[in-house]
Design a protein around this motif. Structure first.
Motif, PDB file in Angstrom:
ATOM      1  N   THR A 159      52.485  44.317  45.210  1.00  0.00           N
ATOM      2  CA  THR A 159      52.005  43.105  45.237  1.00  0.00           C
ATOM      3  C   THR A 159      52.193  42.569  44.149  1.00  0.00           C
ATOM      4  N   GLN A 160      51.995  40.904  43.744  1.00  0.00           N
ATOM      5  CA  GLN A 160      51.291  40.654  41.739  1.00  0.00           C
ATOM      6  C   GLN A 160      50.706  41.297  41.405  1.00  0.00           C
ATOM      7  N   SER A 161      49.641  42.004  42.069  1.00  0.00           N
ATOM      8  CA  SER A 161      48.537  42.357  41.365  1.00  0.00           C
ATOM      9  C   SER A 161      48.739  43.253  40.606  1.00  0.00           C
ATOM     10  N   ASP A 162      49.364  44.457  41.316  1.00  0.00           N
ATOM     11  CA  ASP A 162      50.157  45.469  40.371  1.00  0.00           C
ATOM     12  C   ASP A 162      50.789  45.048  39.726  1.00  0.00           C
ATOM     13  N   PHE A 163      51.150  44.043  39.360  1.00  0.00           N
ATOM     14  CA  PHE A 163      52.393  43.452  37.742  1.00  0.00           C
ATOM     15  C   PHE A 163      50.769  43.495  36.724  1.00  0.00           C
ATOM     16  N   PHE A 164      49.960  42.570  36.716  1.00  0.00           N
ATOM     17  CA  PHE A 164      48.891  42.064  36.321  1.00  0.00           C
ATOM     18  C   PHE A 164      48.091  43.820  35.991  1.00  0.00           C
ATOM     19  N   THR A 207      47.317  42.145  52.624  1.00  0.00           N
ATOM     20  CA  THR A 207      47.608  43.086  51.719  1.00  0.00           C
ATOM     21  C   THR A 207      47.031  43.500  50.380  1.00  0.00           C
ATOM     22  N   LEU A 208      47.363  42.128  49.554  1.00  0.00           N
ATOM     23  CA  LEU A 208      46.081  42.018  48.669  1.00  0.00           C
ATOM     24  C   LEU A 208      45.013  42.814  48.502  1.00  0.00           C
ATOM     25  N   PHE A 209      43.638  42.290  49.371  1.00  0.00           N
ATOM     26  CA  PHE A 209      42.871  42.085  49.969  1.00  0.00           C
ATOM     27  C   PHE A 209      42.758  43.949  49.731  1.00  0.00           C
ATOM     28  N   ALA A 210      43.321  44.323  50.789  1.00  0.00           N
ATOM     29  CA  ALA A 210      43.184  45.793  51.311  1.00  0.00           C
ATOM     30  C   ALA A 210      43.470  47.020  50.286  1.00  0.00           C
ATOM     31  N   LYS A 211      45.373  46.408  49.077  1.00  0.00           N
ATOM     32  CA  LYS A 211      45.587  47.614  48.393  1.00  0.00           C
ATOM     33  C   LYS A 211      44.917  46.724  46.579  1.00  0.00           C
ATOM     34  N   ASN A 212      44.515  45.728  46.540  1.00  0.00           N
ATOM     35  CA  ASN A 212      44.340  45.149  45.147  1.00  0.00           C
ATOM     36  C   ASN A 212      42.676  44.958  44.714  1.00  0.00           C
ATOM     37  N   LEU A 213      41.864  44.401  45.927  1.00  0.00           N
ATOM     38  CA  LEU A 213      41.122  44.209  45.722  1.00  0.00           C
ATOM     39  C   LEU A 213      39.787  45.391  46.359  1.00  0.00           C
ATOM     40  N   TYR A 214      40.110  45.403  47.837  1.00  0.00           N
ATOM     41  CA  TYR A 214      39.156  46.329  48.266  1.00  0.00           C
ATOM     42  C   TYR A 214      39.628  47.873  47.845  1.00  0.00           C
ATOM     43  N   ARG A 215      40.605  48.218  47.796  1.00  0.00           N
ATOM     44  CA  ARG A 215      40.848  50.117  47.319  1.00  0.00           C
ATOM     45  C   ARG A 215      40.064  50.114  45.656  1.00  0.00           C
ATOM     46  N   PRO A 216      40.499  49.636  45.374  1.00  0.00           N
ATOM     47  CA  PRO A 216      40.359  49.564  43.313  1.00  0.00           C
ATOM     48  C   PRO A 216      38.719  49.386  42.824  1.00  0.00           C
ATOM     49  N   ALA A 231      42.979  42.111  37.398  1.00  0.00           N
ATOM     50  CA  ALA A 231      44.355  42.129  39.205  1.00  0.00           C
ATOM     51  C   ALA A 231      43.532  42.091  40.294  1.00  0.00           C
ATOM     52  N   GLY A 232      42.368  41.914  40.307  1.00  0.00           N
ATOM     53  CA  GLY A 232      40.959  42.077  40.989  1.00  0.00           C
ATOM     54  C   GLY A 232      40.841  40.252  41.355  1.00  0.00           C
ATOM     55  N   PHE A 233      41.180  40.187  40.018  1.00  0.00           N
ATOM     56  CA  PHE A 233      40.965  38.124  39.460  1.00  0.00           C
ATOM     57  C   PHE A 233      42.482  37.116  40.294  1.00  0.00           C
ATOM     58  N   VAL A 234      42.905  38.052  39.660  1.00  0.00           N
ATOM     59  CA  VAL A 234      44.625  37.765  40.472  1.00  0.00           C
ATOM     60  C   VAL A 234      44.446  37.410  42.114  1.00  0.00           C
ATOM     61  N   CYS A 235      44.048  38.613  42.301  1.00  0.00           N
ATOM     62  CA  CYS A 235      44.196  39.012  43.865  1.00  0.00           C
ATOM     63  C   CYS A 235      43.634  37.810  44.580  1.00  0.00           C
ATOM     64  N   VAL A 236      42.167  37.227  44.285  1.00  0.00           N
ATOM     65  CA  VAL A 236      40.629  36.576  45.012  1.00  0.00           C
ATOM     66  C   VAL A 236      41.239  35.801  44.589  1.00  0.00           C
ATOM     67  N   ILE A 237      42.416  34.615  43.716  1.00  0.00           N
ATOM     68  CA  ILE A 237      42.719  33.426  43.206  1.00  0.00           C
ATOM     69  C   ILE A 237      44.136  33.445  44.329  1.00  0.00           C
ATOM     70  N   GLY A 238      44.005  34.487  44.311  1.00  0.00           N
ATOM     71  CA  GLY A 238      46.189  34.361  44.871  1.00  0.00           C
ATOM     72  C   GLY A 238      45.919  33.473  46.814  1.00  0.00           C
ATOM     73  N   ILE A 239      45.586  34.715  47.310  1.00  0.00           N
ATOM     74  CA  ILE A 239      43.845  34.251  48.371  1.00  0.00           C
ATOM     75  C   ILE A 239      43.528  32.911  48.621  1.00  0.00           C
ATOM     76  N   ALA A 240      42.961  32.803  47.546  1.00  0.00           N
ATOM     77  CA  ALA A 240      42.006  31.263  48.009  1.00  0.00           C
ATOM     78  C   ALA A 240      43.395  30.267  47.705  1.00  0.00           C
ATOM     79  N   SER A 241      44.494  30.800  47.491  1.00  0.00           N
ATOM     80  CA  SER A 241      45.485  29.413  47.457  1.00  0.00           C
ATOM     81  C   SER A 241      46.187  29.314  48.159  1.00  0.00           C
ATOM     82  N   PHE A 242      46.073  30.642  49.357  1.00  0.00           N
ATOM     83  CA  PHE A 242      46.581  30.947  50.286  1.00  0.00           C
ATOM     84  C   PHE A 242      46.187  30.232  51.514  1.00  0.00           C
TER      85      PHE A 242
END
Length: 483
Positions: A108-113, A346-355, A123-134
């Motif tokens: 995912t993109q958040s993995d990169f950050f 995927t962003l929510f589960a992998k890059n926000l909730y898990r870490p 990475a979590g902030f990137v995830c939140v903004i990505g989901i909100a923009s979706f």
């Protein structure tokens, strides 16, 4: 059969074919997290082309572009400019993204950050903004399905019912087959969209004016200002045009789904070849514009420009053809919506909730949570599409203003060793805050400039300045060498 029944039957057959292809895409494959999100990193040039075309050419291209051609006029041409420039950007950055993704197993993109800057909160902030923009992008697709089926059925099916059925179908095949479903359904969708765009773009002006040239002559005579800047608007002039083209071309591959699609490729060369040939697909949008411009003269006074394309098709062609166009349009909405929901889940589960909440989660548990979030996000988007209204292009530009704030962190992270986590975080927060303030206070455009572009410039400035004033971070490669 009645015209409504003929059109609806055609739409149903096309959508059913797409759904079946989506379900079969994952047969005989174990849908673990790697397969579900990035297709095992095995997509060659053809599948990559279809996947990216499926993500790019959405309801925005099908209804939104014609809607703006109808209601705004000249400013609509920014779409052709930004798509072409976006592929130039992708030629240089996507192979680099693919290389680090392959080396470090990114999905995912958040993995990169997370890996580049070593901070789970960034990475979590990137995830939140990505989901909100979706969310507005998903709303765009689902709203589009409602418009398509309602008009193509001669108002026999209401928008809420059409939107609900489409959400159920796309959630189901994403749940089952992941990114492979999107790529394979894109085969049918792209064939139908090219057929629909060319047929409408040539046929509609020929039926009503005897050709494309006479149609433009009539439009230039009747409404000469419509084809120039700012067209039928008062504030979308040349400054807005240039700043919006820059914003959207730089932000094109900052969408989490487009960024993540790079990880599915077999090689960096696959992505370079894709960047060379993708602009050819953009030619089809010219035909969509032509339909919108024709509708200005043939069906004036529509309350919403997004209705123009299907309204003029219904007026010009037999019901079975309207059904084909409706089916193509429905898939054009469902395919991108599927990848948006998959990526956001995927962003929510992998890059926000898990870490941040459950670091001990396994990949299998992450995959199960992501599938659950597919359902949740589908329901949220459906509710917004039913109860909130906005033009399709406006929804897209709202999302772009958010995701483009990732660009400094990505491009500087790839090419400038001196950039720091503090700089990227500060710049991104400033950019997002500026976007929110300008848009919520109705200051978009701001003195003629796109609000998202103003925010991006501020983001770059703060990222660069803060990075120069803070200690450099240790890159992942250097960490591995030192340990």
């Amino acid at each position: 059969m009645s015209p409504s029944a003929v059109s609806l039957t055609t739409i149903f057959v096309i959508v059913a074919m797409g759904a079946v292809i989506g379900f079969l895409a994952g047969v005989r494959r174990k849908m673990d997290l790697e397969q579900w999100t990035v297709g095992g990193r095995g997509f060659g040039p053809v599948l990559m082309y279809l996947l990216m075309a499926g993500e790019v050419y959405t309801t925005f291209a099908f209804l939104g572009a014609s809607g703006w051609a109808y209601s705004r006029g000249g400013p609509t041409l920014y779409i052709l400019a930004y798509l072409t420039l976006a592929y130039v950007v992708s030629f240089f950055i996507l192979p680099q993204i693919w290389e680090v993704g392959r080396k470090y197993g990114m999905q995912t993109q958040s993995d990169f950050f997370s890996l580049r800057y070593g901070n789970k909160y960034l990475a979590g902030f990137v995830c939140v903004i990505g989901i909100a923009s979706f969310i507005p992008y998903l709303q765009l697709q689902i709203t589009g399905v409602g418009i398509i089926v309602s008009i193509a059925s001669f108002d026999g099916i209401g928008r809420p019912s059409a939107m609900a059925i489409s959400v159920v179908l796309l959630v189901a095949f994403v749940f089952a087959s992941g990114v492979r479903a999107v790529a394979w359904v894109s085969v049918l969708k792209d064939v139908l969209m090219v057929f629909a765009a060319v047929s409408i773009g040539i046929g509609v002006p020929y039926i009503h004016f005897g050709g494309i040239g006479p149609m433009f002559a009539a439009l230039a005579h009747t409404r000469p200002a419509h084809l120039t800047m700012p067209g039928a608007t008062t504030n979308l002039g040349h400054t807005w045009y240039i700043s919006t083209v820059l914003l959207t071309s730089l932000g094109f591959y900052m969408w989490p789904h487009a960024f993540g699609a790079a990880f599915t490729a077999k090689s960096g060369d696959t992505l370079r070849r894709n960047a060379v040939v993708m602009p050819l697909y953009t030619i089809t949008l010219a035909f969509v514009f032509i339909a919108g411009f024709t509708a200005v003269l043939v069906v004036p006074g529509l309350p919403n420009g997004d209705l123009s394309l299907l309204t003029i098709v219904r007026k010009s062609f037999p019901p079975w053809f309207l059904g084909v166009i409706g089916g193509a349009g429905a898939l054009t909405a469902m395919v991108p919506a599927a990848i948006f929901i998959l990526t956001a889940a995927t962003l929510f589960a992998k890059n926000l909730y898990r870490p941040l909440v459950a670091p001990a989660m396994t990949d299998d548990q992450v995959a199960k949570l992501a599938r659950m979030m597919v359902v949740v996000l589908g329901l949220i988007s459906l509710c917004l599409a039913i109860y909130r209204s906005a033009t399709l292009v406006s929804l897209l530009l709202t999302g772009y203003a958010g995701v483009t704030q990732f660009f400094p962190g990505v491009v500087l992270g790839l090419y400038w060793k001196r950039v720091t986590m503090s700089g990227v975080f500060a710049g991104m927060i400033a950019g997002v805050a500026t976007v929110i303030f300008l848009m919520l206070s109705n200051r978009d455009p701001w003195f003629g400039w796109s609000a998202g572009f103003v925010a991006l410039c501020l983001n770059f400035f703060i990222t660069t300045l803060t990075s120069m004033l803070t200690p450099a971070i240790v890159r992942p490669k250097e960490r591995a060498t030192r340990s």
